[in-house]
Design an enzyme around this catalytic site. Sequence first.
Site, mmCIF file in Angstrom:
data_model
loop_
_atom_site.group_PDB
_atom_site.id
_atom_site.type_symbol
_atom_site.label_atom_id
_atom_site.label_comp_id
_atom_site.label_asym_id
_atom_site.label_seq_id
_atom_site.Cartn_x
_atom_site.Cartn_y
_atom_site.Cartn_z
ATOM 1 N N GLU A 79 62.459 64.992 -78.867
ATOM 2 C CA GLU A 79 62.903 64.094 -77.804
ATOM 3 C C GLU A 79 61.684 63.469 -77.135
ATOM 4 O O GLU A 79 61.639 62.285 -76.874
ATOM 5 C CB GLU A 79 63.758 64.841 -76.765
ATOM 6 N N ARG A 126 68.344 70.906 -64.971
ATOM 7 C CA ARG A 126 69.559 71.328 -65.673
ATOM 8 C C ARG A 126 69.795 72.833 -65.530
ATOM 9 O O ARG A 126 70.935 73.297 -65.563
ATOM 10 C CB ARG A 126 69.557 70.885 -67.145
ATOM 11 N N ARG A 128 67.825 72.169 -77.346
ATOM 12 C CA ARG A 128 69.289 72.340 -77.305
ATOM 13 C C ARG A 128 69.754 73.200 -76.106
ATOM 14 O O ARG A 128 69.552 74.413 -76.104
ATOM 15 C CB ARG A 128 69.732 72.984 -78.614
ATOM 16 N N ALA A 146 70.954 65.246 -75.056
ATOM 17 C CA ALA A 146 71.925 65.567 -74.015
ATOM 18 C C ALA A 146 73.364 65.604 -74.549
ATOM 19 O O ALA A 146 74.305 65.426 -73.780
ATOM 20 C CB ALA A 146 71.803 64.594 -72.845
ATOM 21 N N GLU A 161 75.266 70.558 -77.847
ATOM 22 C CA GLU A 161 74.584 71.675 -77.202
ATOM 23 C C GLU A 161 75.476 72.822 -76.740
ATOM 24 O O GLU A 161 75.080 73.982 -76.857
ATOM 25 C CB GLU A 161 73.787 71.153 -75.996
HETATM 26 N N1 LUZ Z 1 67.413 65.191 -72.143
HETATM 27 C C1 LUZ Z 1 67.228 64.507 -71.013
HETATM 28 C C2 LUZ Z 1 68.388 66.096 -72.271
HETATM 29 O O1 LUZ Z 1 66.302 63.712 -70.930
HETATM 30 N N2 LUZ Z 1 68.070 64.707 -69.984
HETATM 31 C C3 LUZ Z 1 69.086 65.577 -70.020
HETATM 32 O O2 LUZ Z 1 69.829 65.723 -69.068
HETATM 33 C C4 LUZ Z 1 69.250 66.316 -71.206
HETATM 34 N N3 LUZ Z 1 70.211 67.226 -71.309
HETATM 35 C C5 LUZ Z 1 70.331 67.917 -72.419
HETATM 36 C C6 LUZ Z 1 69.463 67.684 -73.461
HETATM 37 N N4 LUZ Z 1 68.510 66.787 -73.396
HETATM 38 MO MO1 MOS Z 2 68.043 67.524 -76.429
HETATM 39 S S1 MOS Z 2 67.588 69.379 -75.803
HETATM 40 O O1 MOS Z 2 66.881 66.648 -77.108
HETATM 41 O O2 MOS Z 2 69.565 67.113 -76.283
#
Ligand code: LUZ
Ligand code: MOS
Length: 750
Positions: free
Chosen positions: A226, A304, A336, A503, A706
């Site tokens: 990500e 989160r 995840r 997400a 997730e």
């Molecule tokens: N990535 C992000 C995520 O930038 N914001 C989020 O709220 C998120 N949640 C789950 C997985 N990736």
């Molecule tokens: Mo994510 S933890 O790249 O949804």
Amino acid sequence: MKNTDSYSHLRGESLYIDDLNTQQGTLYGLVFDAPIAHAKILDLDIAKAEALAGVIKIFTHKDVPGQNQIGGIIPDEPLLAETDIHFWGQPIAFIVAESEAIAKKARALITIKMEALPVITTATEAFKKGQFVCAPRTFNLGNTTDAFKNCDYVIEDFTFSNGQEHLYLETQGAYAECQENGKIKVTSSTQGPTQVQKAIAKVLGVGMHQIEVDVIRLGGGFGGKEDQATAWAAMAALAANHLHKPVKFVLNRHDDLRMTGKRHPYESTFKIGLNKDLKIQAFEATYLQNSGAAADLSPAIAERTLFHATNAYNIKNVHTTVHSCKTNLPPNTAFRGFGGPQGMFVIESAIAKAAEKLNIPAYKIQEANLLQENDEFSYGQIATQVEAQNTWQTAIKDFDFEDDVKAIQKFNTKNTELKKGISVMPICFGISFTNTPMNHARALVHIYQDGSIGFSTGAVEMGQGVNTKLKQIVVQTLGLSSDKIIVETTNTTRVANTSPSAASATADLNGKALQLACDSLKERLLNVASEELQLDKKNLTIKNASVYNQQKSTYLTWESLVQMAFLKRVNLSEQAHYATPEIHFDKTKEKGHPFAYHVYGTAISTATVDCIRGTYDIDSVKIIHDFGKSMNLDIDMGQIEGALAQGIGWMTMEEIAYDKNGRLLSNALSTYKVPDVFAMPEIVEVKALESAGHEMAILKSKAVGEPPLMYGIGTYFAIQNAIKAFNKNHSLKFDAPMTPEKVLKNLYQN
Ligand code: LUZ
Ligand code: MOS
């Protein structure tokens, strides 16, 4: 619909970065990284390495024409180290050579003089020294101080959950090619093409329009790509730009393991108060997040954790604080669940500890506190369309929970060396990026003159099946068969300003945009049909690749309709934008409505512990999951099984280890154990909850990426439950993963 990738996967024809046909003259990159976790750089000598035959150039921070900066949220992360080293494995120089083998030889010739500085590897140490990557956050609901005064029981303890290696099958990598007029095209294994584009533009000091990022598919991401695909793409682009040659850079597994961040380890303390009726009155927790050496996504992940601090329970008085602690580990990152699992492990531990004190099974406390319609989360959102009770009660009933409990009791009375345990794990996971501005997406659809279709969105296929779901949306909306439709690669020149595929929201956001684009095209084509057939448009539909009038087919086929429209100079392309409605969040008050909806489920897990050896088997995990109306049960089941395996791995066997100097010890698959087929429960049963689905989910099919990872948390408590059956005086400890070593200790210590 079958997974659109199954054909090319099965034939080995699916393309990953390392499979790309390279252009003539392609050069290869390799990173020289820090051999120490914290130091001042006194001298870096690359002369000998650069003189090696076949080495083209070795890049350091001095060669960066723009900003030497890749921090996504906070600009605190240099692409290549300048004067200081902050973690073992931090990139210092980028070697570019005619082959990988030559680059490797060159790496061994680089020498560095350093002055070692004290190393911090744990969150607690950093917390005590006041070292953070960002300010703490606190969520508050009600008044815990007052509430604790009136509780019959108040229990306090601490928990630890370790990090987790993403172990995507495809390691990080990128291929950069120069084009005309200074433009650079980068094919990257990233979940976030726009993030990569933006970072490269910054590093090169050019506009984003000079950088095209293309993503074919990833061999897994799990959050690891990500934010952390950027560095490698930026290095390849930096070299390509400077040398005017194509540059390929794919990390080998050892480099990837050593240089990249992982799931954040958390050290947490909790205080839980409840009354004799088992209702939880108050919950307090402080989470120390081990953020690593730079912020990366840590602030969002910390947030989160707070959003999921009370999991699927209603608690009226909540006070939770998270500190993002700066340590000398590689910057930890998205994985995840994104901090949610870490938060949920703490509340589940608190409930287990309370149950131990009250001498009752934990599921009695869990059940008494499940979330109900119109309950308020600590962040102010009111829970609606709640399925916590539904999934729980269905699981208890459909999976004959009471019988299982009795059978296990009987087994445990009969056996002395083997003990069985059971646990119930409800989940509640919020869907949307918690950062509201990220919740939008775009789609671009072209209908070609012959009636075939190509479409693009910002969604990245990483094995989760999003391309198949997107194709299904086109099929459904336009009433066509899938062989006429192609999903284009994810490319920043076709669909710009994308949020990463993350997400769990990728299919929702991109799918809704795609649906809007297809709806517009359909309207336009039905206008043409109505004119041609002299029939009322509202009776017309497209299905089976023909125009239908009130459920009867007409002579107008899809192909002839498209041709007709083209000759009438009707636009056969459409671009659409979707932004999740209703969501908002006010960080100054820490209140709002951040999630489009929540996903619920309940898992029942059983385990058998060998009380001589400390080994264990997860016997079964039975799940009632709230898919809404699943649009593709094959794909969604795959997500559940994969996430469960990953959750079990995190909770029971994957043990990241750094030595006190910050060197990764679990640096290979011989020292880092991940679940294999034998580690999976013999029985995995997943049943869909009968539910209406949610309007904000694409085709009412709820996000599935997730949430199911957190079913794995239940297996920790099933093992613990078995340990307690053997060692009655044991005082529960919350130290994940529950490896056989720890099981053995817990079996024989109090
Ligand atoms: N990535 C992000 C995520 O930038 N914001 C989020 O709220 C998120 N949640 C789950 C997985 N990736
Ligand atoms: Mo994510 S933890 O790249 O949804």
